[in-house]
Design an enzyme around this catalytic site. Structure first.
Site, mmCIF file in Angstrom:
data_model
loop_
_atom_site.group_PDB
_atom_site.id
_atom_site.type_symbol
_atom_site.label_atom_id
_atom_site.label_comp_id
_atom_site.label_asym_id
_atom_site.label_seq_id
_atom_site.Cartn_x
_atom_site.Cartn_y
_atom_site.Cartn_z
ATOM 1 N N ASP A 134 54.795 39.707 39.185
ATOM 2 C CA ASP A 134 55.054 41.125 38.467
ATOM 3 C C ASP A 134 53.832 41.585 37.541
ATOM 4 O O ASP A 134 53.160 40.475 36.917
ATOM 5 C CB ASP A 134 56.544 41.364 37.681
ATOM 6 C CG ASP A 134 56.990 42.715 37.526
ATOM 7 O OD1 ASP A 134 57.903 42.766 38.507
ATOM 8 O OD2 ASP A 134 56.527 43.388 36.760
ATOM 9 N N ASP A 136 61.151 43.815 45.655
ATOM 10 C CA ASP A 136 61.942 44.918 44.953
ATOM 11 C C ASP A 136 61.164 45.918 44.137
ATOM 12 O O ASP A 136 61.693 46.324 43.281
ATOM 13 C CB ASP A 136 63.234 44.047 44.404
ATOM 14 C CG ASP A 136 64.212 44.926 43.898
ATOM 15 O OD1 ASP A 136 64.449 46.008 44.496
ATOM 16 O OD2 ASP A 136 64.669 44.671 42.637
ATOM 17 N N GLY A 193 63.669 39.494 36.620
ATOM 18 C CA GLY A 193 64.003 38.238 37.091
ATOM 19 C C GLY A 193 65.322 38.127 37.836
ATOM 20 O O GLY A 193 65.613 36.811 38.125
ATOM 21 N N ASP A 205 49.062 42.574 39.406
ATOM 22 C CA ASP A 205 49.469 43.783 40.173
ATOM 23 C C ASP A 205 49.415 43.286 41.709
ATOM 24 O O ASP A 205 48.357 42.811 42.207
ATOM 25 C CB ASP A 205 48.323 45.001 40.043
ATOM 26 C CG ASP A 205 48.590 46.025 40.656
ATOM 27 O OD1 ASP A 205 49.134 46.204 41.745
ATOM 28 O OD2 ASP A 205 48.046 47.027 40.181
ATOM 29 N N LYS A 244 62.365 46.537 49.306
ATOM 30 C CA LYS A 244 62.768 47.786 49.113
ATOM 31 C C LYS A 244 62.088 49.274 49.577
ATOM 32 O O LYS A 244 60.760 49.026 49.539
ATOM 33 C CB LYS A 244 62.907 48.053 47.452
ATOM 34 C CG LYS A 244 63.232 49.459 46.939
ATOM 35 C CD LYS A 244 64.126 49.321 45.946
ATOM 36 C CE LYS A 244 63.285 49.227 44.577
ATOM 37 N NZ LYS A 244 64.445 48.833 43.363
HETATM 38 N N1 SAM Z 1 63.870 42.463 41.625
HETATM 39 C C1 SAM Z 1 63.939 42.495 39.865
HETATM 40 C C2 SAM Z 1 64.936 41.863 39.334
HETATM 41 O O1 SAM Z 1 66.038 41.541 40.042
HETATM 42 O O2 SAM Z 1 65.084 41.532 38.089
HETATM 43 C C3 SAM Z 1 63.742 44.205 39.662
HETATM 44 C C4 SAM Z 1 62.358 44.716 40.007
HETATM 45 S S1 SAM Z 1 62.275 46.418 39.062
HETATM 46 C C5 SAM Z 1 63.329 47.226 40.181
HETATM 47 C C6 SAM Z 1 60.710 46.632 39.688
HETATM 48 C C7 SAM Z 1 59.523 45.857 39.333
HETATM 49 O O3 SAM Z 1 58.413 46.291 40.128
HETATM 50 C C8 SAM Z 1 59.116 46.265 37.879
HETATM 51 O O4 SAM Z 1 59.265 45.173 36.990
HETATM 52 C C9 SAM Z 1 57.668 46.427 37.839
HETATM 53 O O5 SAM Z 1 56.868 46.033 37.011
HETATM 54 C C10 SAM Z 1 57.272 46.018 39.215
HETATM 55 N N2 SAM Z 1 56.189 46.465 39.733
HETATM 56 C C11 SAM Z 1 55.837 47.814 39.918
HETATM 57 N N3 SAM Z 1 54.560 47.905 40.498
HETATM 58 C C12 SAM Z 1 54.102 46.700 40.670
HETATM 59 C C13 SAM Z 1 52.776 46.369 41.036
HETATM 60 N N4 SAM Z 1 51.883 47.229 41.518
HETATM 61 N N5 SAM Z 1 52.510 44.937 40.952
HETATM 62 C C14 SAM Z 1 53.639 44.146 40.464
HETATM 63 N N6 SAM Z 1 54.611 44.460 40.105
HETATM 64 C C15 SAM Z 1 54.944 45.766 39.986
#
Ligand code: SAM
Length: 316
Positions: A85, A126, A53, A101, A166
């Site tokens: 997320d 991200d 977050g 998702d 990203k």
């Molecule tokens: N932007 C966030 C922050 O600042 O705290 C960090 C994001 S983290 C690098 C990547 C996130 O992508 C993870 O929490 C993961 O659960 C989420 N993620 C990956 N695949 C996903 C999907 N198909 N749908 C939703 N979230 C996804």
């Protein structure tokens, strides 16, 4: 690695805790904003792949909290921030959370419903898969997240809006660039100072959303597949970096953030405190249900089991 040594090795990790950010990624969004002014005039925003977050915190601090303090604004006029997320995350003031998702059409529908017919000014993503270390595979899964983000964009971003995503730089980077250019006349690949040079991560900053004339979001996949093909929608050959001549695609690539500021690949000395010992801060908000939680529980249970067995054999 201990917390204190990570504090020393990773200045942005330490600063994040000092400034109350849940993750060091907050600095990436802040540095992108320093360069591109992405929050200007933003009232509605979607944060895709938001857990734990820190980007949502940035959105809350930059957009929601200042608006809330403004006496001129009523409740219905406050900025709308929707965060999605797979993982649940602890609440953040002014942020509506959706657990789901982003590659699933139903999640996109839930997000769209929150906007109640209105359009978003900004979509940020991200998203990152659990990295396998197999570069092609990681790049492919990452591109699926960008595609999911773009699908949501085509449904809810207003004309002229911005999309920040990203990306993992790799052999298909120029293709991705050309695909994004179909929808955004200005696309820049940016590398914030807080993103390590050793990481292949960068961010596509896409400005001025302008879908092709007569575009139907249902046709998105077909349209993207045509990019770069000989009979396709774009004459540029976007297949790889080896091209020469007038059709070669040059991707604008920009380092952003204060370039004389902290270097994310360097170790910095820990600050001295009065009694000479350094006290590392705890993380601001540990993940509430991380995917590795079960593994930790199993590890704990098995070490307890081993200790019990050892005790039994000592007692007997
Ligand atoms: N932007 C966030 C922050 O600042 O705290 C960090 C994001 S983290 C690098 C990547 C996130 O992508 C993870 O929490 C993961 O659960 C989420 N993620 C990956 N695949 C996903 C999907 N198909 N749908 C939703 N979230 C996804």
């Amino acid at each position: 690695m201990g917390k204190a040594s990570r504090d020393k090795r990773d200045i942005y990790y330490r600063k994040a805790k000092e400034e109350g950010w849940r993750a060091r990624s907050a600095f990436k969004l802040l540095q992108i904003d320093e360069e591109f002014n992405i929050f200007e005039g933003v009232k509605r925003v979607v944060d895709l792949c938001a857990a734990p977050g820190s980007w949502s915190q940035v959105l809350s601090r930059k957009l929601y909290l200042p608006a809330k303090q403004s006496p001129a604004l009523k409740d219905g006029e406050l900025p709308l921030i929707v965060a999605i997320d797979l993982q649940p995350m602890a609440p953040i003031e002014g942020v509506i959370q959706v657990q789901g998702d982003i590659t699933n059409a139903r999640t996109a529908e839930v997000v769209i419903r929150h906007f109640d017919g209105c359009k978003a000014d900004l979509v940020v993503c991200d998203g990152a898969p659990d990295v396998t270390g197999l570069h092609d595979m990681d790049e492919f899964v990452q591109s699926q997240l960008i595609l999911a983000g773009l699908t949501i964009v085509t449904h809810i971003l207003r004309q002229g809006g911005k999309f920040i995503a990203k990306i993992f730089r790799g052999k298909d980077t120029s293709l991705l660039y050309c695909q994004l250019k179909l929808f955004f006349p200005v696309v820049t690949f940016a590398k914030p100072k807080s993103s390590r040079n050793s990481s292949i991560e960068a961010f596509a900053v896409c400005e001025n959303y302008s879908p092709p004339e007569g575009f139907n979001p249902k046709d998105l996949h077909r349209l993207l597949e045509m990019v770069g093909s000989p009979s396709g929608v774009d004459d540029l050959d976007c297949s790889s970096g080896w091209l020469e001549g007038p059709n070669k695609v040059y991707i604008p690539f920009l380092a952003c953030g204060d370039l004389s500021g902290y270097d994310s690949d360097r170790s910095y000395p820990l600050p001295k405190v009065a009694d000479g010992t350094y006290q590392s801060l705890d993380p601001v908000q540990p993940p509430i249900a991380p995917p590795y939680k079960r593994a930790l529980e199993m590890k704990k249970a098995s070490s307890q089991g081993i200790r019990d067995l050892e005790k039994l054999s000592l007692d007997s």
